[in-house]
Design an enzyme around this catalytic site. Structure first.
Site, short mmCIF file in Angstrom:
data_model
loop_
_atom_site.label_atom_id
_atom_site.label_comp_id
_atom_site.label_asym_id
_atom_site.label_seq_id
_atom_site.Cartn_x
_atom_site.Cartn_y
_atom_site.Cartn_z
N ASP A 1 0.84 -1.20 0.00
CA ASP A 1 0.00 0.00 0.00
C ASP A 1 0.88 1.26 0.00
OD1 ASP A 1 -1.92 1.95 0.42
OD2 ASP A 1 -3.06 0.73 1.86
N GLU B 1 -1.41 -0.92 -4.03
CA GLU B 1 -2.61 -0.15 -3.65
C GLU B 1 -2.35 1.35 -3.62
OE1 GLU B 1 -4.70 -2.03 -0.49
OE2 GLU B 1 -5.31 -0.16 0.46
N GLU C 1 -10.08 3.64 -1.96
CA GLU C 1 -10.65 3.69 -0.61
C GLU C 1 -11.00 5.12 -0.23
OE1 GLU C 1 -7.04 2.17 1.37
OE2 GLU C 1 -7.22 3.83 2.78
N HIS D 1 -12.18 -1.53 1.70
CA HIS D 1 -11.21 -1.07 2.69
C HIS D 1 -11.71 -1.49 4.06
CE1 HIS D 1 -9.59 2.25 5.35
NE2 HIS D 1 -8.52 1.68 4.88
MG MG Z 1 -5.14 1.34 1.77
#
Ligand code: MG
Length: 397
Positions: free
Chosen positions: A223, A249, A275, A325
């Site tokens: 991420d 991500e 998200e 998320h």
């Molecule tokens: Mg994230």
């Protein structure tokens, strides 16, 4: 049935910890400015001493003339403010079971709140209304949505807050969670474009350590928390491709949809994101731009359960995965248990964050052996545990 009151319950309690709960924070978009780049572990200010962490949370409790209630949250105080000042007049006196009507009215009256904090407040109200509807019918919410589609959902361990700079600790931790039964883990980069070559090396070292520790078969998700740009994402992709990430991500801030589409076209592994996007119209932009392989709406941010169901239906037309998320594991499992395993094949479980986020819940949803069993609690399982609450006040603004 009519809504008679909306109670904003601010509760406080103390959680025991083994040492400081937060060890490290993730890279953030503002880190391009040096004065923001160091320090500031996530919510570290609530650590009282090495063994105790103060948890404060606000829950929205919707009450009715028939005694049925619904609870949503936890939410920050400024979402409580929006609910108290702006959503309360739309909701009081209405039938709480008419979730489509109430969502549409909140959306049409809050014309400046189509995205961001207002939509997050609307989301919390929507989730509380679904909890209420489940309690009214004495059923878990996934049954109202046509589930369960399976008896358990695989979970991935989301490692936000753990040290990512010391490869020895990363190896130890990732092994520990593999041994707990997780076959997938997500780790968070600490560095972005402003950290230079040293940051590239440290980011790469994190991924190498994970692959070497976890072996060839486990999934590794990574991420960047919207903190990179196209050039940096391509540079990092060249470094980490050999370790076969399951997905990368949020490579950029969510309005940079073209950046997502360009990175997705250029890298040899799946891209995820969104998200921090809101509503079906926001996700339409991601879908139509071919921006990501995996959409990650947050049920408590993107418009509530009502809206994420619509986003998922739209995404399914394109065979895109929808893996929310993991801000709320309780809301997440009711969604996941109503979706096809083809599109929602795993659910996020933030291992540290959930200790805080679920602290006050009487029936927190937790994975065992790397899977989340579909719960048999009523509604969304949002009863609070009075034993955890040291003090409580009702917020009115
Ligand atoms: Mg994230």
């Amino acid at each position: 049935m009519k809504i008679t009151n909306i109670r904003l319950r601010k509760v406080s309690g103390v959680m025991e910890t083994d040492g400081p709960l937060w060890e490290e924070r993730l890279v953030m978009p503002i880190d391009i400015y040096p004065e923001y780049r160091t320090g500031g572990s996530h919510a570290s200010g609530n650590q009282i001493d090495d063994g105790h962490y103060r948890v404060e949370a606000c829950f929205v409790q919707i009450e009715t003339d028939e005694g049925v209630i619904g609870i949503g949250g936890p939410i920050p105080d400024f979402h409580a403010y929006i609910i108290d000042q702006q959503l309360r007049p739309i909701l009081e006196g209405k039938d709480p079971r008419a979730t489509e009507l109430l969502w549409d009215q909140m959306h049409r009256l809050m014309v400046h709140g189509r995205q961001g904090e207002v939509m997050m407040a609307i989301s919390a109200v929507d989730c509380a209304l679904w909890d209420l509807k489940g309690r009214w019918l004495d059923q878990p919410v996934f049954r109202l949505l046509g589930g369960p589609t399976r008896s358990e959902v695989p979970a991935y361990a989301s490692m936000l807050g753990f040290d990512v700079e010391d490869p020895g600790r990363v190896a130890e931790r990732s092994k520990e969670y593999q041994e707990k039964g997780y076959r997938a883990q997500k780790w968070f980069f600490r560095h972005g474009p402003a950290s230079g070559p040293d940051g590239v090396r440290k980011n790469t070292e994190l991924v190498r350590t994970l692959r070497e520790t976890l072996g060839q078969d486990d999934d590794i998700m990574l991420d960047a928390w919207q903190s990179w740009d196209y050039q940096y994402a391509i540079r990092m992709a060249e470094e980490i491709a050999e370790f076969r990430p399951r997905w990368l991500e949020e490579v950029a801030m969510p309005d940079r949809i073209d950046t997502y589409a360009q990175v997705r076209a250029a890298v040899p592994f799946p891209l995820s994101g969104a998200e921090h996007e809101y509503t079906r119209w926001g996700f339409k932009r991601f879908i139509e731009a071919d921006a990501v392989d995996i959409l990650q709406p947050d049920i408590y941010w993107a418009g509530g359960l009502s809206e994420v169901l619509k986003i998922a239906a739209y995404a399914s037309v394109y065979d895109l995965s929808v893996i929310p998320h993991g801000h709320s594991t309780n809301a997440g499992i009711h969604f996941s248990a109503s979706q096809s395993p083809a599109t929602t094949w795993i659910q996020e479980y933030l291992v540290l964050w959930n200790r805080i986020h679920q602290f006050f819940l009487a029936d927190p949803v937790k994975p065992e052996n790397g899977v989340i069993k579909v719960p048999d609690h009523v509604g969304m399982g949002m009863d609070l545990d009075p034993a955890k609450i040291d003090s409580e006040e009702e917020l009115r603004f």
